[in-house]
Design an enzyme around this catalytic site. Structure first.
Site, PDB file in Angstrom:
ATOM      1  N   ASN A 169       2.304   5.610  -2.190  1.00 18.01           N
ATOM      2  CA  ASN A 169       1.775   4.258  -2.132  1.00 18.01           C
ATOM      3  C   ASN A 169       0.652   4.138  -3.152  1.00 18.01           C
ATOM      4  OD1 ASN A 169      -0.643   2.431  -0.748  1.00 18.01           O
ATOM      5  ND2 ASN A 169       1.378   1.512  -0.598  1.00 18.01           N
ATOM      6  N   TYR A 173      -7.627  -0.922  -2.349  1.00 18.09           N
ATOM      7  CA  TYR A 173      -8.443  -0.982  -1.145  1.00 18.09           C
ATOM      8  C   TYR A 173      -9.887  -0.730  -1.554  1.00 18.09           C
ATOM      9  CZ  TYR A 173      -3.708   0.345   0.257  1.00 18.09           C
ATOM     10  OH  TYR A 173      -2.344   0.425   0.376  1.00 18.09           O
ATOM     11  N   ARG A 174     -10.736  -1.690  -1.293  1.00 17.11           N
ATOM     12  CA  ARG A 174     -12.105  -1.602  -1.784  1.00 17.11           C
ATOM     13  C   ARG A 174     -12.801  -0.345  -1.256  1.00 17.11           C
ATOM     14  NH1 ARG A 174     -13.645  -6.329   2.258  1.00 17.11           N
ATOM     15  NH2 ARG A 174     -14.820  -5.159   3.818  1.00 17.11           N
ATOM     16  N   TRP A 187      -8.856   0.617   4.524  1.00 16.11           N
ATOM     17  CA  TRP A 187      -7.447   0.446   4.863  1.00 16.11           C
ATOM     18  C   TRP A 187      -7.323  -0.565   5.984  1.00 16.11           C
ATOM     19  CZ3 TRP A 187      -7.049   6.362   4.457  1.00 16.11           C
ATOM     20  CH2 TRP A 187      -6.504   6.715   3.216  1.00 16.11           C
ATOM     21  N   GLY A 192       0.029   0.233   3.103  1.00 17.82           N
ATOM     22  CA  GLY A 192       0.798   1.463   2.976  1.00 17.82           C
ATOM     23  C   GLY A 192      -0.042   2.718   3.010  1.00 17.82           C
ATOM     24  N   GLU A 233       5.417   1.789  -5.858  1.00 13.60           N
ATOM     25  CA  GLU A 233       4.656   0.923  -6.769  1.00 13.60           C
ATOM     26  C   GLU A 233       4.671   1.435  -8.198  1.00 13.60           C
ATOM     27  OE1 GLU A 233       3.242  -0.081  -2.717  1.00 13.60           O
ATOM     28  OE2 GLU A 233       3.565   1.816  -3.783  1.00 13.60           O
ATOM     29  N   ASP A 281     -16.163 -11.527   0.388  1.00 15.12           N
ATOM     30  CA  ASP A 281     -14.745 -11.320   0.115  1.00 15.12           C
ATOM     31  C   ASP A 281     -14.074 -12.542  -0.490  1.00 15.12           C
ATOM     32  OD1 ASP A 281     -12.348  -9.744   0.214  1.00 15.12           O
ATOM     33  OD2 ASP A 281     -13.191  -8.761   1.974  1.00 15.12           O
TER      34      ASP A 281
END
Length: 602
Positions: A169, A173-174, A187, A192, A233, A281
């Site tokens: 995967n 993700y920050r 996560w 994923g 990906e 965000d």
């Protein structure tokens, strides 16, 4: 003219430099709030990419706003992937039953497929410097908003492999930087990398993780793409780039993207959590402080002259908006293939994408539209959609106002509006009763037109208790009311007021002038501020065969609630500093200073 292939971040930067679509900022800047505010003002004005070469306390330059315009996003990713996907969809429709002639006609796809994949070698530019002396504090990691919990890595490409079977995967993700060697690992549900971690944690094992910064722009698009869980990906990135990805082996637990700028290698231990956030965000508010797994970095690799990429998210439209819309364009030909009755689908970036989507479907038999709605809400990350508008008409979903009008002309709310409670929701949406929990709504507007919509509010008096009344579009009123904390029952009273009869949809807002000013404003102030299960009211409701039948007007309470996180805004002293220094940042070029508070909302 063929698309240019960008094998790494710097080749794309050089192209932007040649196109005069990048500005180098040599003036000293602070990664704590200042860089982000400069970036936001340039984005608000539709300005160029920015390369900051003199970042306080950092050993590397930082580049931002690489994809912050439709032109740059299209340039980075090109037209090749969309053409290839359209061709694949066409072949899927015509190849059965296969014949020699049909297979021969598909030889171009086979030829292109041979260029997709990976090419491994012993080293690459990213391995020019490899060290166990990890100093994340030497990176120009940005703190973007004043209430942020700290500096965050905002363009990380997080690579993991399944602990029990083949499969990888690549996700974005920050990462909140906790100290020189550790970060948070954000996560969320449905991600994923989080699924891989859950398997490792159940086994009591740490999950090896490699985080890439930079590399081919195609990697960024592939990492964001809402692919099915088992679709690799890296293959999509190779398809977008039009060539095999070059991987460097023998340095860490995973092969490295050879042309990345940085690679952070380490692991996420089981059963270890640490508070992460708040973080301003892409919904335009702060996501709050919660416990998340911890990424411990054991080793770092980077180019000698590495460039650190970053982005800033906040109220729409920011840089991520242009990537998100382009990604939807890329994947749109696949929707009818995966969901045959779905003709078109569009998620609205102005709402953070998950808050609202529109769909055009086939209605070949009565109520088939709801079958398509269930299919959409059960598909991957689309399952996090909070509100779904569904029609069978030939309307352009990207034109939100036209779509809403078309549906309201055809809907019967008593049978066509559905609310489903007690469901999982996007982690970043705080309108529900608790994190990751909430409700969804589906509103159908199919078939022939059944009403003409009112276009002006000409009642003899305003609604009782209202502070302002504005028409957003035919059939839709925005009504101002007292704050929720002062009068939580206002929407129910307004729904029963006879002067609103004839208006299918009424939105109650703290900011009616702002909400009605534009489609972008309406989308953002409405759909990020209400939850279907709690905030939909009507003139009357009754239970018919265990279905709630809503009598128009349908009233949405889109006021800010006391428990919602606050809207992001720049700290006043930082805003004043950026205004004062603007010419210092750009001494040789006239770069327009946009309004970062309003952004693109108006």
């Amino acid at each position: 003219m063929r698309d240019q292939t960008f094998s790494d971040l710097r080749s794309f930067i050089e192209r932007l430099r040649r196109d005069a679509d990048l500005v180098v900022v040599d003036a000293p800047v602070d990664p704590n709030l200042e860089v982000a505010e400069v970036h936001r003002r340039v984005v608000a004005a539709g300005g160029p990419a920015l390369l900051f070469t003199n970042v306080k306390g950092a050993a590397f330059p930082v580049v931002t706003n690489l994809f912050g315009s439709s032109r740059r996003a299209a340039l980075a990713f090109g037209t090749r992937p969309l053409a290839f996907i359209k061709r694949l969809v066409h072949l899927a429709e015509i190849l059965l039953p296969p014949t020699a002639a049909k297979l021969w006609s598909a030889r171009d796809v086979a030829r292109d497929a041979l260029r997709i994949g990976a090419k491994r070698r012993a080293g690459g530019p990213v391995t020019e410097v490899v060290s166990n002396d990890v100093r994340l504090d030497r990176l120009p990691v940005l703190t973007c908003w004043p209430e942020d919990g700290g500096p965050f890595v905002t363009l990380p490409l997080v690579y993991t492999e399944h602990p029990e079977r083949p499969g990888h995967n690549l996700g974005m993700y920050r990462l909140q930087v906790h100290d020189a060697r550790t970060t948070g690992m954000h996560w969320q549900i449905g991600k994923g990398g989080g699924f891989h971690y859950a398997v490792a944690e159940a086994r009591g094992e740490p999950l090896p993780v490699t985080v890439f910064l930079g590399g081919p722009p195609a990697l960024i698009l592939a990492a964001i793409a809402p692919l099915p869980e088992n679709v690799p990906e890296l293959m999509l990135a190779s398809l977008i780039a039009g060539e095999r990805l070059k991987l460097a082996t023998g340095v860490g637990p995973h092969p490295l993207i050879a042309h990345a700028e940085f690679a952070l290698m380490g692991s996420v231990a089981p059963h270890v959590r640490r508070p992460e956030g708040p973080f301003g965000d892409h919904y335009g508010y702060y996501s709050l402080r919660h416990d998340y797994p911890v990424f411990e970095v054991d080793r770092i690799a980077h180019r000698r002259d590495a460039i650190y990429p970053a982005t800033v998210v906040g109220k729409p439209r920011q840089e991520d908006f242009f990537i998100g819309d382009l990604l939807q364009e890329l994947l749109s030909p696949l929707f009818p293939l995966v969901m045959p009755a779905v003709v078109d689908l569009w998620s609205y970036g102005e709402t953070g994408y998950h808050s609202l989507a529109g769909a055009r479907v086939k209605q070949r038999y009565k109520r088939e539209a709801m079958a398509s709605a269930f299919r959409i809400l059960g598909e991957g990350q689309l399952s996090l959609t909070k509100f779904l508008l569904v029609t069978d008409g030939a309307v352009d979903l990207k034109d939100f106002t036209a779509t809403l009008v078309y549906i309201l002309e055809r809907t019967n709310p008593e049978t066509d509006l559905y609310v489903f409670s007690n469901l999982s929701m996007d982690t970043l949406d705080y309108t529900g009763p608790s994190v990751n929990e909430g409700s969804k709504g589906v509103w159908l507007g199919v078939g022939d037109k059944v009403r003409d919509l009112p276009r002006a509010f000409d009642a003899e008096r305003p609604p009782h208790g209202s502070t302002d009344v504005r028409v957003f579009c035919p059939g839709v009123l925005v009504v101002g009311a007292a704050a929720y904390a002062e009068d939580s029952g206002a929407p129910a009273r307004l729904a029963a007021d006879p002067v609103l009869r004839g208006w299918p949809l009424v939105v109650v807002s703290d900011e009616p002038r702002r909400a009605a000013a534009s489609a972008t404003n309406f989308l953002w102030t409405t759909f990020t501020r209400f939850e279907p299960g709690a905030d939909i009211h009507a003139a009357a409701t009754r239970i018919v065969r265990n279905h709630i039948a809503y009598t128009a007007p349908v009233v949405i309470d889109a006021r800010m609630k006391p428990w919602y996180p606050t809207e992001v805004t720049c700290r006043p002293d930082v805003a004043a500093q950026v205004t004062r220094r603007w010419r210092e940042y750009f001494p040789s070029r006239d770069v327009e200073m946009g309004d970062s508070e309003r952004g693109h909302l108006d």
